[in-house]
Motif scaffolding. Structure first.
Motif, mmCIF file in Angstrom:
data_model
loop_
_atom_site.group_PDB
_atom_site.id
_atom_site.type_symbol
_atom_site.label_atom_id
_atom_site.label_comp_id
_atom_site.label_asym_id
_atom_site.label_seq_id
_atom_site.Cartn_x
_atom_site.Cartn_y
_atom_site.Cartn_z
ATOM 1 N N LEU A 147 21.051 71.191 51.216
ATOM 2 C CA LEU A 147 21.944 70.346 52.364
ATOM 3 C C LEU A 147 23.655 70.398 52.002
ATOM 4 C CD1 LEU A 147 20.224 66.694 52.033
ATOM 5 C CD2 LEU A 147 19.328 68.486 53.730
ATOM 6 N N GLY A 148 24.563 70.935 51.716
ATOM 7 C CA GLY A 148 25.686 70.601 51.952
ATOM 8 C C GLY A 148 26.069 72.096 52.462
ATOM 9 N N SER A 149 24.830 73.371 52.027
ATOM 10 C CA SER A 149 25.653 74.149 52.452
ATOM 11 C C SER A 149 24.389 74.868 53.809
ATOM 12 C CB SER A 149 24.577 76.003 51.210
ATOM 13 O OG SER A 149 24.613 76.442 52.332
ATOM 14 N N ALA A 150 23.558 73.856 54.253
ATOM 15 C CA ALA A 150 23.268 74.057 55.430
ATOM 16 C C ALA A 150 23.850 73.194 56.461
ATOM 17 C CB ALA A 150 21.434 73.357 55.668
ATOM 18 N N TRP A 151 24.474 72.322 56.139
ATOM 19 C CA TRP A 151 25.413 71.626 56.704
ATOM 20 C C TRP A 151 26.703 72.622 56.967
ATOM 21 C CZ3 TRP A 151 25.807 67.439 59.166
ATOM 22 C CH2 TRP A 151 27.074 67.255 60.645
ATOM 23 N N LEU A 165 23.125 77.332 41.295
ATOM 24 C CA LEU A 165 21.572 76.993 41.252
ATOM 25 C C LEU A 165 20.562 76.948 40.297
ATOM 26 C CD1 LEU A 165 20.722 78.630 44.671
ATOM 27 C CD2 LEU A 165 20.803 76.268 43.765
ATOM 28 N N GLU A 166 20.906 77.085 38.714
ATOM 29 C CA GLU A 166 19.468 77.062 37.941
ATOM 30 C C GLU A 166 19.888 75.901 37.133
ATOM 31 O OE1 GLU A 166 18.108 82.001 37.897
ATOM 32 O OE2 GLU A 166 20.297 81.296 36.481
ATOM 33 N N ARG A 167 21.082 75.930 36.968
ATOM 34 C CA ARG A 167 22.535 74.351 36.091
ATOM 35 C C ARG A 167 21.445 73.086 36.615
ATOM 36 N NH1 ARG A 167 26.155 77.560 35.775
ATOM 37 N NH2 ARG A 167 27.746 76.301 37.177
ATOM 38 N N ALA A 168 21.878 73.118 38.028
ATOM 39 C CA ALA A 168 21.041 72.025 38.728
ATOM 40 C C ALA A 168 19.837 70.942 38.797
ATOM 41 C CB ALA A 168 21.553 72.309 40.026
ATOM 42 N N SER A 169 20.188 70.593 38.324
ATOM 43 C CA SER A 169 18.336 69.266 39.009
ATOM 44 C C SER A 169 17.977 68.992 39.439
ATOM 45 C CB SER A 169 18.781 67.454 38.422
ATOM 46 O OG SER A 169 19.022 67.203 39.472
ATOM 47 N N PRO A 170 16.541 68.552 39.968
ATOM 48 C CA PRO A 170 16.321 69.214 41.411
ATOM 49 C C PRO A 170 17.171 68.526 42.745
ATOM 50 C CG PRO A 170 14.982 68.634 39.424
ATOM 51 C CD PRO A 170 15.690 68.047 39.012
ATOM 52 N N LEU A 171 17.732 66.872 42.090
ATOM 53 C CA LEU A 171 18.190 66.620 42.940
ATOM 54 C C LEU A 171 19.616 67.141 43.287
ATOM 55 C CD1 LEU A 171 17.865 62.361 42.393
ATOM 56 C CD2 LEU A 171 17.369 63.411 44.354
ATOM 57 N N LEU A 213 18.936 69.712 45.597
ATOM 58 C CA LEU A 213 19.146 69.313 47.303
ATOM 59 C C LEU A 213 20.553 69.154 47.521
ATOM 60 C CD1 LEU A 213 16.778 68.406 49.250
ATOM 61 C CD2 LEU A 213 16.563 66.279 48.271
ATOM 62 N N ARG A 214 21.485 68.721 46.782
ATOM 63 C CA ARG A 214 22.211 68.624 47.603
ATOM 64 C C ARG A 214 23.134 69.298 47.621
ATOM 65 N NH1 ARG A 214 22.290 64.359 43.175
ATOM 66 N NH2 ARG A 214 23.795 65.739 41.719
ATOM 67 N N ILE A 215 22.864 70.957 46.922
ATOM 68 C CA ILE A 215 23.482 72.115 47.316
ATOM 69 C C ILE A 215 23.383 72.554 48.438
ATOM 70 C CG2 ILE A 215 23.588 74.283 46.047
ATOM 71 C CD1 ILE A 215 24.030 72.880 43.725
#
Length: 402
Positions: free
Chosen positions: A261-265, A248-254, A257-259
């Motif tokens: 939404l993917g987790s929620a899905w 999470l910390e390495r990821a860009s804002p987008l 968001l993908r992480i």
């Protein structure tokens, strides 16, 4: 196992427990079994209402009542959860001794709980929040210092506790960094009426946490490994470092968001976050910064991020909320053993404090005499006798009040 020493304080008197040790509500951890063990051992436990399914909540309450013979325990909830009012109704119906909360109910709801005899105990991390909580009607305040796990503030317990004690006139419970009798004795001496612990209870034999996850907690030997991150929902979270947080910390804002939404899905069945709900969340926030949107989705998804570690035994795939005190715990004890050890050690600390011969070198004769009287009152006794370290702080409180 012998019964723990009793420590009468305003907390024990009002909550009806033997020792002023509170087991906090930890998501997916503070279930009926853990609360029952805490109650029978003389402490006071809170059910984690935020992660108990609405259709099972009443059953969990009934389990504790049946196992302990009463309703001397509490229920934790947040007003943003869908069944918040169900929690309020159940606390009143079963005459639970207390409720705890962070983002709390309004003044009218608090008044309703109080009228029913349910004590209201919010948890705060700042002086201004403690003052506001009392204005709304709180009966007690739990202060959580920065050492504590999960959502936490930035002020350590050693600074926050005296600040809050000066600011409010209700009993104060100290949390954040406690797992020993020395900590309980120190908190009582400072003016608190008890301590609250989460991580220490999570790391017990009665904890429902899977072995794979508990082993991760036991492996922590450096407080720095239990660090604060804002990557989950933008707020301060103290947790054990793991690959999910690093990702999470390495990821860009987008990327976040993908992480999110993917987790929620993947976990939508557990969260109740249907595709339609996910789309509504996205559309309502699409004009915002992507980082903000990811925080919204991740915040809604936090129960299942906890569930991965605390229920499914996947410590690398979820989040591991923890206080820094995890680094000081190297084995699993029973709840009864934990409470007995803390109570006995605290009693020994207070006995040493009031029997020190060098008190006379720096203290007035009246203070020394008063300390010796208190020391004489603390002596070996049967399980039914009581030691009252709360008297140790009565004199300073009287001087401040005067």
């Amino acid at each position: 196992m012998t019964a723990p020493f009793a420590f009468p304080t305003r907390v024990t008197e009002q909550l009806g427990c033997r020792v002023p040790i509170i087991q906090t509500a930890m998501g997916w951890v503070s279930d009926a079994n853990l609360v029952t063990a805490t109650t029978l051992a003389g402490g006071f436990g809170f059910l984690a209402g935020a992660t108990i399914a609405a259709e099972r909540l009443e059953e969990e309450i009934q389990k504790v009542i049946a196992a302990t013979g009463g309703s001397q325990f509490g229920l934790n909830f947040h007003m943003f959860q869908e069944n918040a009012m169900q929690c309020v109704e159940l606390a009143i119906r079963y005459q639970l001794r207390a409720v705890s909360y962070g983002r709390g109910p309004d003044k009218a709801t608090i008044a309703r709980l109080k009228k029913a005899g349910v004590l209201c105990i919010p948890t705060v991390g700042a002086v201004k929040h403690a003052i506001k909580a009392v204005e709304l009607g709180a009966d007690m305040i739990t202060i959580q210092g920065a050492e504590g796990g999960g959502h936490t503030g930035s002020v350590p317990s050693s600074i926050l506790l005296p600040q809050v004690l000066e600011a409010v006139d209700v009993p104060v419970i100290a949390a954040g960094g406690f797992s020993t009798g020395r900590g309980l004795a120190a908190a009582l001496a400072a003016g608190a009426d008890g301590i609250a612990m989460g991580t220490a209870f999570l790391m017990t034999k009665e904890s429902p946490t899977p072995e794979t996850t508990l082993s991760r907690y036991l492996a922590v030997n450096d407080p720095a490994a239990v660090r604060v991150t804002r990557a989950v929902d933008g707020m301060r979270h103290r947790m054990i470092d793991n690959p999910f947080i690093q990702r999470l910390e390495r990821a860009s804002p987008l990327g976040r968001l993908r992480i999110a939404l993917g987790s929620a899905w993947r976990w939508k069945q557990e969260t109740g976050m249907t595709l339609g709900h996910m789309l509504r969340v996205f559309l309502s926030a699409v004009k915002d910064d992507p980082a903000t949107l990811s925080q919204v989705v991740m915040s809604a998804n936090q129960p299942v991020l906890l569930q991965r570690a605390m229920v499914d035994g996947q410590p690398d795939g979820g989040i591991l909320p923890s206080g820094q005190v995890a680094a000081a715990i190297d084995q699993l004890d029973s709840v009864a053993g934990l409470i007995e050890r803390i109570s006995t050690q605290a009693q020994q600390c207070l006995l040493r404090l009031y029997s020190r011969s060098d008190l006379s070198a720096q203290a007035s004769p009246s203070l020394v005499a008063d300390a010796r009287v208190k020391s004489a009152a603390v002596k070996p006794r049967s399980e039914t006798e009581t030691v009252t370290p709360s008297s140790a702080k009565q004199q300073p409180e009287q001087q401040e009040a005067g």
